[in-house]
Write a protein that holds these residues in place. Structure first.
Motif, PDB file in Angstrom:
ATOM      1  N   LEU A 110     -10.557  -4.621 -21.552  1.00 12.98           N
ATOM      2  CA  LEU A 110     -10.717  -3.997 -20.236  1.00 12.98           C
ATOM      3  C   LEU A 110      -9.370  -3.633 -19.623  1.00 12.98           C
ATOM      4  O   LEU A 110      -9.310  -2.818 -18.701  1.00 12.98           O
ATOM      5  N   TYR A 111      -8.281  -4.254 -20.128  1.00 15.37           N
ATOM      6  CA  TYR A 111      -6.953  -3.829 -19.674  1.00 15.37           C
ATOM      7  C   TYR A 111      -6.704  -2.359 -20.004  1.00 15.37           C
ATOM      8  O   TYR A 111      -5.886  -1.693 -19.356  1.00 15.37           O
ATOM      9  N   LEU A 118      -7.761  -0.873 -16.904  1.00 20.28           N
ATOM     10  CA  LEU A 118      -6.997  -1.273 -15.720  1.00 20.28           C
ATOM     11  C   LEU A 118      -5.604  -0.669 -15.692  1.00 20.28           C
ATOM     12  O   LEU A 118      -5.184  -0.088 -14.678  1.00 20.28           O
ATOM     13  N   VAL A 119      -4.869  -0.780 -16.778  1.00 17.62           N
ATOM     14  CA  VAL A 119      -3.458  -0.373 -16.774  1.00 17.62           C
ATOM     15  C   VAL A 119      -3.289   1.108 -16.443  1.00 17.62           C
ATOM     16  O   VAL A 119      -2.462   1.456 -15.588  1.00 17.62           O
ATOM     17  N   PRO A 120      -4.049   2.042 -17.066  1.00 21.50           N
ATOM     18  CA  PRO A 120      -3.868   3.454 -16.700  1.00 21.50           C
ATOM     19  C   PRO A 120      -4.188   3.751 -15.236  1.00 21.50           C
ATOM     20  O   PRO A 120      -3.664   4.716 -14.674  1.00 21.50           O
ATOM     21  N   ASN A 155      -3.253   9.354 -25.389  1.00 30.30           N
ATOM     22  CA  ASN A 155      -3.589   8.267 -26.309  1.00 30.30           C
ATOM     23  C   ASN A 155      -5.104   8.116 -26.444  1.00 30.30           C
ATOM     24  O   ASN A 155      -5.620   7.871 -27.533  1.00 30.30           O
ATOM     25  N   LEU A 156      -5.823   8.271 -25.323  1.00 25.84           N
ATOM     26  CA  LEU A 156      -7.283   8.215 -25.382  1.00 25.84           C
ATOM     27  C   LEU A 156      -7.824   9.380 -26.202  1.00 25.84           C
ATOM     28  O   LEU A 156      -8.739   9.207 -27.013  1.00 25.84           O
ATOM     29  N   GLY A 157      -7.258  10.579 -25.991  1.00 26.95           N
ATOM     30  CA  GLY A 157      -7.669  11.731 -26.791  1.00 26.95           C
ATOM     31  C   GLY A 157      -7.407  11.503 -28.268  1.00 26.95           C
ATOM     32  O   GLY A 157      -8.182  11.936 -29.129  1.00 26.95           O
ATOM     33  N   ALA A 182      -3.368  -2.299 -23.796  1.00 27.93           N
ATOM     34  CA  ALA A 182      -3.293  -1.107 -22.944  1.00 27.93           C
ATOM     35  C   ALA A 182      -3.404   0.185 -23.738  1.00 27.93           C
ATOM     36  O   ALA A 182      -3.738   1.227 -23.168  1.00 27.93           O
ATOM     37  N   LEU A 183      -3.145   0.132 -25.060  1.00 27.13           N
ATOM     38  CA  LEU A 183      -3.038   1.351 -25.869  1.00 27.13           C
ATOM     39  C   LEU A 183      -4.068   1.426 -26.995  1.00 27.13           C
ATOM     40  O   LEU A 183      -3.881   2.164 -27.957  1.00 27.13           O
ATOM     41  N   PHE A 184      -5.142   0.668 -26.886  1.00 32.08           N
ATOM     42  CA  PHE A 184      -6.189   0.713 -27.912  1.00 32.08           C
ATOM     43  C   PHE A 184      -5.631   0.486 -29.317  1.00 32.08           C
ATOM     44  O   PHE A 184      -5.964   1.202 -30.258  1.00 32.08           O
TER      45      PHE A 184
END
Length: 390
Positions: free
Chosen positions: A20-21, A24-26, A133-135, A303-305
């Protein structure tokens, strides 16, 4: 005393709730504007998010440490089928969009000085880095829903071409001299950016032109996977300018640039100096785990998957973030990505820390080093390297 054999214990992902971070972090990019509006109109609040990204996260990585553990392979199918992990990535897309629009509205409506706007550019650009990063995570997946959500995330920072460039360009050419997204020994990040940013766009356009040509379609077709997110970006940025005025344009463009530079920063350190061997047939060897730099630092991975488990990602691009694995004896970064960014932004310090690590990673074999052109002899003399006998 009887003990239960480890193999009979049901597997539980100890990091399940910690992911879940990644939500949260973004979203911390909104903390500064919120405190400015709710507590006091002090522009120092706006620097909280950049300070957290670039100083607090490296500190947390150092304090919390690393986790080299992997899920049992027998549990990976169930782990990847668990929709909980997928829903986190789904939820982050609208959160990033809302955060970007809210930040733009804040900058457009508040009387900020140049350093307040600068703080917002760094904060918003940092959020766009998370969007890229999500993309990256979603763009590798097979379901069309995830691919389109990945394009929506990339469109936030006007970086939709990454969907094509990374999947079909970087993964093919990684750790070779022809890859604009693989940095070379002796190449500082600013020189790398001048090669990587335009080089990635050119390669993406050429790849998409070739694909559409094979399908008998024009490169200007709406089937062009660069144009698709590009139109979304145009609608978003055009809409913001229509609502708030053209004075917002410099903030939007500089934020998009800083978001792109976050990707450049990640690309710079992920394959620094590592080289795949060229075979007798003219092709390069298959990308191996030792062709990527890795980090098991916990907080930045949350934070970065798990982007920092980069070797397994290149070996299995469709593998989901929660099941990416650590491998022993791979090139290791001394910190997570955010700490390494700061190091990269100071080239003499970067070279002092990373060049010796590179030599250890390749066992001082110059044939396994991707040298910056024109610097091979200089670096070989400095580090007392010798060419392998013919």
């Amino acid at each position: 005393m009887d003990t239960l054999a480890p193999s009979t214990l049901p597997y539980r992902d100890g990091k399940r709730w910690l992911w879940l971070y990644s939500l949260l972090v973004p979203c911390l990019g909104l903390s500064g504007p919120a405190l400015y509006l709710l507590v006091s109109p002090d522009q120092a609040w706006l620097w909280l998010s950049p300070a957290f990204f670039y100083f607090a996260i490296p500190l947390l990585d150092a304090l919390i440490g690393e986790d080299p553990s992997n899920p049992p392979e027998s549990e990976v199918p169930a782990l990847e089928a668990d929709l909980y992990y997928r829903r986190i990535t789904y939820a982050l897309v609208p959160l990033l969009w809302l955060g970007f629009i809210a930040n733009a509205a804040f900058v457009a409506t508040q009387p900020l000085s140049w350093y307040g706007v600068l703080a917002m550019i760094i904060s918003t650009g940092g959020g766009l880095g998370f969007a890229i990063n999500l993309g990256h995570e979603m763009g590798h997946k097979k379901p069309q829903l995830e691919r389109w959500l990945g394009k929506l995330a990339l469109a936030l920072g006007c970086y939709g071409h990454f969907y094509v460039e990374h999947n079909r360009g970087h993964h093919r050419d990684v750790a070779t001299p022809v890859d604009p997204a693989s940095s070379r020994m002796g190449e500082h990040i600013y020189r790398f950016a001048l090669r990587e940013l335009p080089g990635g766009l050119r390669r993406a356009w050429q790849l998409e032109k070739e694909r559409l040509g094979r399908c008998g379609k024009s490169v200007w077709s709406l089937d062009n996977e660069i144009i698709q997110p590009g139109l979304i970006s145009l609608a978003l940025y055009g809409g913001l300018l229509l609502v708030f005025g053209v004075d917002l344009l410099p903030y939007l463009l500089l934020s998009a640039f800083w978001g792109a530079f976050q990707l450049t920063s990640a690309n710079y350190l992920e394959h620094y100096g590592l080289l795949r061997r060229k075979l007798d047939n003219g092709r390069y060897e298959i990308c191996q785990p030792h062709h990527s730099w890795n980090s098991n630092h916990l907080f930045s991975n949350w934070a970065l998957f798990h982007l920092q488990r980069h070797s397994d990602h290149h070996a299995h691009p469709t593998r989901r973030y929660q099941s990416l694995r650590n491998f022993p004896d791979l090139p290791r970064l001394p910190s997570g990505y955010f700490g390494m960014y700061l190091l990269a932004y100071c080239p003499p310090l970067w070279f002092r820390v990373m060049n010796p690590r590179l030599l250890v990673a390749v066992h001082r074999d110059a044939a396994r080093i991707n040298f910056q052109p024109g610097m091979r002899e200089q670096l070989m003399r400095r580090y007392e390297l010798q060419d392998a006998p013919a």
